[in-house]
Design an enzyme around this catalytic site. Sequence first.
Site, PDB file in Angstrom:
ATOM      1  N   ASN A 179     -28.553  32.436 -29.081  1.00 52.69           N
ATOM      2  CA  ASN A 179     -27.482  31.605 -29.696  1.00 52.69           C
ATOM      3  C   ASN A 179     -27.944  30.521 -30.673  1.00 52.69           C
ATOM      4  OD1 ASN A 179     -25.771  33.163 -28.157  1.00 52.69           O
ATOM      5  ND2 ASN A 179     -25.318  31.422 -26.612  1.00 52.69           N
ATOM      6  N   CYS A 188     -18.206  39.966 -26.133  1.00 50.16           N
ATOM      7  CA  CYS A 188     -17.974  40.148 -24.772  1.00 50.16           C
ATOM      8  C   CYS A 188     -16.669  39.877 -24.598  1.00 50.16           C
ATOM      9  CB  CYS A 188     -18.931  39.229 -24.001  1.00 50.16           C
ATOM     10  SG  CYS A 188     -20.809  39.748 -23.798  1.00 50.16           S
ATOM     11  N   ARG A 234     -10.355  35.443 -27.255  1.00 46.91           N
ATOM     12  CA  ARG A 234     -11.226  34.569 -28.043  1.00 46.91           C
ATOM     13  C   ARG A 234     -11.033  34.360 -29.375  1.00 46.91           C
ATOM     14  NH1 ARG A 234     -17.521  36.442 -26.481  1.00 46.91           N
ATOM     15  NH2 ARG A 234     -17.898  34.453 -27.121  1.00 46.91           N
ATOM     16  N   ARG A 237     -27.907  43.166 -25.441  1.00 46.52           N
ATOM     17  CA  ARG A 237     -27.674  42.314 -26.260  1.00 46.52           C
ATOM     18  C   ARG A 237     -28.264  40.896 -26.470  1.00 46.52           C
ATOM     19  NH1 ARG A 237     -21.796  41.316 -26.608  1.00 46.52           N
ATOM     20  NH2 ARG A 237     -22.555  39.770 -28.245  1.00 46.52           N
TER      21      ARG A 237
HETATM   22  C1  UD1 Z   1     -20.681  30.455 -27.548  1.00 45.80           C
HETATM   23  C2  UD1 Z   1     -21.839  31.168 -27.220  1.00 45.80           C
HETATM   24  C3  UD1 Z   1     -21.441  31.607 -25.709  1.00 45.80           C
HETATM   25  C4  UD1 Z   1     -21.085  30.787 -24.923  1.00 45.80           C
HETATM   26  C5  UD1 Z   1     -19.869  29.838 -25.409  1.00 45.80           C
HETATM   27  C6  UD1 Z   1     -19.512  28.703 -24.615  1.00 45.80           C
HETATM   28  C7  UD1 Z   1     -22.875  31.588 -29.244  1.00 45.80           C
HETATM   29  C8  UD1 Z   1     -23.186  32.859 -30.089  1.00 45.80           C
HETATM   30  N1  UD1 Z   1     -21.994  32.204 -28.260  1.00 45.80           N
HETATM   31  O1  UD1 Z   1     -19.557  31.130 -27.879  1.00 45.80           O
HETATM   32  O2  UD1 Z   1     -22.756  32.377 -25.269  1.00 45.80           O
HETATM   33  O3  UD1 Z   1     -20.261  31.233 -23.761  1.00 45.80           O
HETATM   34  O4  UD1 Z   1     -20.402  29.462 -26.824  1.00 45.80           O
HETATM   35  O5  UD1 Z   1     -20.711  27.797 -24.318  1.00 45.80           O
HETATM   36  O6  UD1 Z   1     -23.275  30.593 -29.450  1.00 45.80           O
HETATM   37  N2  UD1 Z   1     -11.781  28.856 -28.781  1.00 45.80           N
HETATM   38  C9  UD1 Z   1     -10.514  28.905 -28.955  1.00 45.80           C
HETATM   39  N3  UD1 Z   1     -10.536  28.751 -30.450  1.00 45.80           N
HETATM   40  C10 UD1 Z   1     -11.510  28.902 -31.345  1.00 45.80           C
HETATM   41  C11 UD1 Z   1     -13.114  29.097 -30.703  1.00 45.80           C
HETATM   42  C12 UD1 Z   1     -13.023  28.789 -29.275  1.00 45.80           C
HETATM   43  O7  UD1 Z   1      -9.560  28.944 -28.435  1.00 45.80           O
HETATM   44  O8  UD1 Z   1     -11.376  28.940 -32.646  1.00 45.80           O
HETATM   45  C13 UD1 Z   1     -11.960  28.709 -27.259  1.00 45.80           C
HETATM   46  C14 UD1 Z   1     -12.755  30.101 -26.652  1.00 45.80           C
HETATM   47  O9  UD1 Z   1     -11.588  31.193 -26.654  1.00 45.80           O
HETATM   48  C15 UD1 Z   1     -13.051  29.766 -25.499  1.00 45.80           C
HETATM   49  C16 UD1 Z   1     -13.607  28.272 -25.654  1.00 45.80           C
HETATM   50  O10 UD1 Z   1     -12.995  27.593 -26.936  1.00 45.80           O
HETATM   51  O11 UD1 Z   1     -12.096  29.670 -24.373  1.00 45.80           O
HETATM   52  C17 UD1 Z   1     -15.076  28.129 -25.882  1.00 45.80           C
HETATM   53  O12 UD1 Z   1     -15.440  28.894 -26.999  1.00 45.80           O
HETATM   54  P1  UD1 Z   1     -16.595  28.344 -28.150  1.00 45.80           P
HETATM   55  O13 UD1 Z   1     -17.439  27.289 -27.555  1.00 45.80           O
HETATM   56  O14 UD1 Z   1     -16.042  28.549 -29.304  1.00 45.80           O
HETATM   57  O15 UD1 Z   1     -17.721  29.847 -27.762  1.00 45.80           O
HETATM   58  P2  UD1 Z   1     -18.354  30.809 -28.676  1.00 45.80           P
HETATM   59  O16 UD1 Z   1     -18.703  29.841 -29.872  1.00 45.80           O
HETATM   60  O17 UD1 Z   1     -17.493  31.920 -28.983  1.00 45.80           O
END
Ligand code: UD1
Length: 445
Positions: free
Chosen positions: A23, A116, A121, A395
């Site tokens: 990550n 995943c 998301r 992955r």
């Molecule tokens: C990153 C990590 C993942 C980890 C997650 C939370 C990477 C590549 N992946 O994922 O392994 O599980 O952080 O620690 O770094 N959300 C929204 N809108 C957005 C963005 C996010 O609603 O535009 C929501 C998501 O649906 C989720 C929550 O916010 O419920 C957390 O997402 P986020 O912190 O963005 O995770 P990722 O960056 O996708």
Amino acid sequence: MEYIRLWGGQALAGEVAISGAKNSALPILAATLLCKGECLLHNCPRLTDINWAIALLQHLGCRVCREGHDIWVDSKGLCRCDLPETLMKKMRSSVFFLGPLLAKTGACDLCEPGGCCLGARPIDLHLGGLAQMGAEIRQEEDRLSCRGAKLHGAAIVLPFPSVGATENLMMAALGADSPTTIYNAAKEPEIVDLADFLQSGGAKIHGAGTKLLQIEPGLPNGAEYRIMPDRMEAATYLAAAAAAGGRIVLRDAHKKDMLPVCDVLESAGCQIQSDCDIIEFTAKPLRGCKLVRTAPYPGFPTDAQAVIMAALLRAEGLTVFEETVFASRFRHVPALRALGAQIETSGAIAVVSGVKTLSGTAMAATDLRGGAAMAVAALGAQGCSVITEIQHIQRGYEDFAQKLAGLGARIQHITEDKLWRRKKEGGSRLAEEAAVPLIAAKNGQ
Ligand code: UD1
């Protein structure tokens, strides 16, 4: 069909080296697009997600060389701004290319990223922040067109400290014409790692690791950088030792980045000692931990929820897991139940009541961490287990079976190659090989 076969009930012992953080490496690879000179990244894990990030860089016109765990990127040839759907759908992290492309070329055409299945998301926080910086975003069904020839600095308040949105906006902000402030930014160590990489190329970023992030405009030069260790991989091997018993040592692991995971394992009875980048772990008879509630950093990481649940299936008493980050992150539970675990779920809550024994079975990995959790649980079970759909595990874990085998686990990674060779040598399919799809179907997976 590739799969993992393992026999549980045997304590682990020995030392395992933790790889570079997936990550961290993924956003940093995307960030090389921003750099005016060449970049050399050390300690990049060998993972399929990293292969896809390299394929994206190459598609965009960058030169990329890889030798062992080093990746060299020269983005001077950057000549296009479209991200192909086939690669976008491979992983969530493909969205990290949006911010750097907008900053560098003023445009990006993409579709919703894959990744995943952990519930919805959306990328609305990424897009909303970019729109505040002046990007024009058009969406037609799954396709997105972003234009931002003149990004300007903005004061962006994230309603939730999204890791990906914080990283994307931090990278885009370097191409703006005035400073940007991100309020309620995510504070994960991987964000600090990305900021450190950009700063080592001369970027000016203040407050990484706090909820107030300030970014001054100015693209970085090239940089040489070492990716931080993977705290989720480290957590997984600790969970494996907790489930199987034994004493293991993690090399290249930072306890300070994984305190909530260590706290849970210690409150379950295990002993953890750490010095510099070494973590020594001694498993003890486990007891339930009351409540494990996932939350953004510095809370308990959602990515460690499944593996720690798997570790505590035989703990005496109850452990309640509350998943607050993703809507659907208990997809590993049916497989753990198939091993004999007692788990009740209701919405965001899963209650694990410790059982005395688990028995090996066939399981199909549902997602990256869920698949690893199945292996962790199987190490604490009696008899043979088989895990299919291991592309999910690959992955995010480098040499997963080999590293566990190095810790004394009886585990085999059966590849297409090995199966082909065995067939060529006239061998018949092994009994459990033939039984895998049948058992997995019976388990409703
Ligand atoms: C990153 C990590 C993942 C980890 C997650 C939370 C990477 C590549 N992946 O994922 O392994 O599980 O952080 O620690 O770094 N959300 C929204 N809108 C957005 C963005 C996010 O609603 O535009 C929501 C998501 O649906 C989720 C929550 O916010 O419920 C957390 O997402 P986020 O912190 O963005 O995770 P990722 O960056 O996708």
